[in-house]
Write a protein that holds these residues in place. Sequence first.
Motif, mmCIF file in Angstrom:
data_model
loop_
_atom_site.group_PDB
_atom_site.id
_atom_site.type_symbol
_atom_site.label_atom_id
_atom_site.label_comp_id
_atom_site.label_asym_id
_atom_site.label_seq_id
_atom_site.Cartn_x
_atom_site.Cartn_y
_atom_site.Cartn_z
ATOM 1 N N THR A 34 0.837 -1.186 0.083
ATOM 2 C CA THR A 34 -0.067 -0.007 0.035
ATOM 3 C C THR A 34 0.786 1.138 -0.126
ATOM 4 O OG1 THR A 34 -1.815 -1.119 1.073
ATOM 5 C CG2 THR A 34 -1.867 1.364 1.249
ATOM 6 N N PHE A 35 1.699 1.228 0.905
ATOM 7 C CA PHE A 35 2.809 2.294 0.724
ATOM 8 C C PHE A 35 3.514 2.625 -0.337
ATOM 9 C CE2 PHE A 35 7.121 4.166 1.506
ATOM 10 C CZ PHE A 35 6.842 5.096 1.987
ATOM 11 N N TRP A 36 3.924 1.338 -1.049
ATOM 12 C CA TRP A 36 4.676 1.573 -2.424
ATOM 13 C C TRP A 36 3.527 2.158 -3.575
ATOM 14 C CZ3 TRP A 36 4.179 -1.637 -6.717
ATOM 15 C CH2 TRP A 36 5.142 -1.336 -7.660
ATOM 16 N N SER A 37 2.413 1.460 -3.555
ATOM 17 C CA SER A 37 1.617 2.008 -4.447
ATOM 18 C C SER A 37 1.064 3.341 -4.577
ATOM 19 C CB SER A 37 0.232 1.045 -4.568
ATOM 20 O OG SER A 37 -0.515 1.104 -3.543
ATOM 21 N N LYS A 38 0.915 4.048 -3.260
ATOM 22 C CA LYS A 38 0.637 5.459 -3.013
ATOM 23 C C LYS A 38 1.862 6.196 -3.535
ATOM 24 C CE LYS A 38 -2.747 4.768 0.655
ATOM 25 N NZ LYS A 38 -3.096 5.024 2.082
ATOM 26 N N SER A 39 3.025 5.713 -3.649
ATOM 27 C CA SER A 39 4.023 6.616 -4.140
ATOM 28 C C SER A 39 4.090 6.687 -5.565
ATOM 29 C CB SER A 39 5.613 5.967 -3.496
ATOM 30 O OG SER A 39 5.852 4.750 -4.410
ATOM 31 N N LEU A 40 3.172 5.787 -6.121
ATOM 32 C CA LEU A 40 3.265 6.051 -7.739
ATOM 33 C C LEU A 40 2.443 7.131 -8.303
ATOM 34 C CD1 LEU A 40 2.416 2.333 -8.746
ATOM 35 C CD2 LEU A 40 4.692 3.416 -9.040
ATOM 36 N N PRO A 41 2.728 7.835 -9.338
ATOM 37 C CA PRO A 41 1.914 8.950 -9.819
ATOM 38 C C PRO A 41 0.325 8.564 -9.958
ATOM 39 C CG PRO A 41 3.172 8.256 -11.511
ATOM 40 C CD PRO A 41 3.646 7.426 -10.263
ATOM 41 N N ALA A 42 -0.643 9.310 -9.871
ATOM 42 C CA ALA A 42 -1.848 9.158 -10.001
ATOM 43 C C ALA A 42 -2.252 9.328 -11.455
ATOM 44 C CB ALA A 42 -2.768 10.091 -9.021
ATOM 45 N N ASN A 43 -2.502 8.326 -12.030
ATOM 46 C CA ASN A 43 -2.968 8.204 -13.520
ATOM 47 C C ASN A 43 -3.455 6.982 -13.855
ATOM 48 O OD1 ASN A 43 -0.749 6.496 -14.127
ATOM 49 N ND2 ASN A 43 0.605 8.029 -14.471
ATOM 50 N N ASP A 44 -4.017 6.796 -15.041
ATOM 51 C CA ASP A 44 -4.705 5.778 -15.527
ATOM 52 C C ASP A 44 -3.889 4.624 -15.475
ATOM 53 O OD1 ASP A 44 -7.125 7.335 -15.879
ATOM 54 O OD2 ASP A 44 -6.912 7.234 -18.082
ATOM 55 N N VAL A 45 -2.619 4.576 -15.694
ATOM 56 C CA VAL A 45 -1.759 3.358 -15.729
ATOM 57 C C VAL A 45 -1.574 2.984 -14.286
ATOM 58 C CG1 VAL A 45 0.747 2.523 -16.258
ATOM 59 C CG2 VAL A 45 -0.571 4.192 -17.892
ATOM 60 N N SER A 46 -1.212 3.997 -13.358
ATOM 61 C CA SER A 46 -0.859 3.209 -11.930
ATOM 62 C C SER A 46 -2.265 2.849 -11.371
ATOM 63 C CB SER A 46 -0.160 4.566 -11.210
ATOM 64 O OG SER A 46 -1.169 5.570 -11.007
ATOM 65 N N SER A 47 -3.282 3.551 -11.808
ATOM 66 C CA SER A 47 -4.810 2.972 -11.143
ATOM 67 C C SER A 47 -4.788 1.529 -11.638
ATOM 68 C CB SER A 47 -5.805 4.020 -11.799
ATOM 69 O OG SER A 47 -7.274 3.434 -11.514
ATOM 70 N N GLY A 48 -4.676 1.273 -12.908
ATOM 71 C CA GLY A 48 -4.974 -0.190 -13.417
ATOM 72 C C GLY A 48 -4.238 -1.007 -12.714
ATOM 73 N N PHE A 49 -2.746 -0.477 -12.697
ATOM 74 C CA PHE A 49 -1.733 -1.614 -11.654
ATOM 75 C C PHE A 49 -2.438 -1.891 -10.213
ATOM 76 C CE2 PHE A 49 1.837 -1.696 -8.901
ATOM 77 C CZ PHE A 49 2.129 -2.947 -9.240
ATOM 78 N N ARG A 50 -2.780 -0.761 -9.706
ATOM 79 C CA ARG A 50 -3.250 -0.874 -8.395
ATOM 80 C C ARG A 50 -4.321 -1.958 -8.304
ATOM 81 N NH1 ARG A 50 -3.037 4.544 -8.205
ATOM 82 N NH2 ARG A 50 -0.999 5.402 -7.001
ATOM 83 N N SER A 51 -5.443 -1.719 -9.262
ATOM 84 C CA SER A 51 -6.396 -2.701 -9.377
ATOM 85 C C SER A 51 -6.161 -4.052 -9.326
ATOM 86 C CB SER A 51 -7.385 -2.272 -10.527
ATOM 87 O OG SER A 51 -8.017 -0.918 -10.046
ATOM 88 N N VAL A 52 -5.182 -4.348 -10.348
ATOM 89 C CA VAL A 52 -4.744 -5.728 -10.298
ATOM 90 C C VAL A 52 -3.860 -6.244 -9.211
ATOM 91 C CG1 VAL A 52 -2.853 -7.152 -11.709
ATOM 92 C CG2 VAL A 52 -4.555 -5.604 -12.908
ATOM 93 N N GLN A 53 -3.038 -5.213 -8.574
ATOM 94 C CA GLN A 53 -2.476 -5.571 -7.335
ATOM 95 C C GLN A 53 -3.468 -5.964 -6.151
ATOM 96 O OE1 GLN A 53 -0.374 -2.093 -5.539
ATOM 97 N NE2 GLN A 53 0.839 -3.337 -4.081
ATOM 98 N N GLU A 54 -4.399 -5.211 -5.968
ATOM 99 C CA GLU A 54 -5.245 -5.367 -4.895
ATOM 100 C C GLU A 54 -6.208 -6.641 -5.082
ATOM 101 O OE1 GLU A 54 -7.714 -1.683 -5.194
ATOM 102 O OE2 GLU A 54 -6.032 -0.484 -4.183
ATOM 103 N N ARG A 55 -6.653 -6.736 -6.335
ATOM 104 C CA ARG A 55 -7.401 -8.088 -6.525
ATOM 105 C C ARG A 55 -6.460 -9.182 -6.260
ATOM 106 N NH1 ARG A 55 -12.560 -7.688 -8.779
ATOM 107 N NH2 ARG A 55 -12.032 -5.952 -7.781
ATOM 108 N N ALA A 56 -5.179 -9.142 -6.811
ATOM 109 C CA ALA A 56 -4.240 -10.363 -6.579
ATOM 110 C C ALA A 56 -4.027 -10.791 -5.172
ATOM 111 C CB ALA A 56 -2.937 -10.023 -7.389
ATOM 112 N N THR A 57 -3.844 -9.651 -4.354
ATOM 113 C CA THR A 57 -3.638 -9.622 -2.948
ATOM 114 C C THR A 57 -4.920 -10.390 -2.346
ATOM 115 O OG1 THR A 57 -2.336 -7.857 -2.798
ATOM 116 C CG2 THR A 57 -3.281 -8.507 -0.740
ATOM 117 N N LYS A 58 -6.142 -9.617 -2.710
ATOM 118 C CA LYS A 58 -7.223 -10.167 -2.158
ATOM 119 C C LYS A 58 -7.350 -11.860 -2.363
ATOM 120 C CE LYS A 58 -12.504 -10.187 -2.779
ATOM 121 N NZ LYS A 58 -13.305 -9.610 -3.779
ATOM 122 N N PHE A 59 -7.045 -12.267 -3.810
ATOM 123 C CA PHE A 59 -7.043 -13.752 -4.174
ATOM 124 C C PHE A 59 -5.991 -14.471 -3.249
ATOM 125 C CE2 PHE A 59 -8.662 -12.469 -8.673
ATOM 126 C CZ PHE A 59 -10.219 -12.361 -8.099
ATOM 127 N N ALA A 60 -4.906 -13.834 -3.039
ATOM 128 C CA ALA A 60 -3.857 -14.644 -2.292
ATOM 129 C C ALA A 60 -4.227 -14.934 -1.106
ATOM 130 C CB ALA A 60 -2.704 -13.797 -2.357
#
Length: 126
Positions: free
Chosen positions: A39-65
């Motif tokens: 969460t800390f690392w992903s918040k350091s990414l710039p806010a744009n469509d690319v990082s938003s998509g990456f966060r969605s994948v990361q959050e869902r993968a974490t949820k599935f794990a």
Amino acid sequence: MSQNPFEIPQQVRDMAEQNVEQARQAYGQFIDAMTQAMTFWSKSLPANDVSSGFRSVQERATKFAKQNAEAAFALASDLASAKDIQEILAHQSRFAQSQMQAYALQAQELGRLVTEAMQNLQKPQR
């Protein structure tokens, strides 16, 4: 002495159940620390469509794990309390069937999210 020579003694089942609970607690601490770091690392990414998509994948993968780990701990608990080999095999069979279904659904969901993220990469950035 038990009538069934393949019956697992209660003391062994109790000890196995305690070990499963200790492993579950240790895993919980690990996953909490990992989630905080991600969460800390992903918040350091710039806010744009690319990082938003990456966060969605990361959050869902974490949820599935987490879901998959909980399913595995539930299986371990069931196995630890199983009284004989037949019960163990029944638990393993049910687990394999349900997890294969879960993995298929998870793969579809992650595939969809990755596709969306890749489409956002191809869009011109504003």
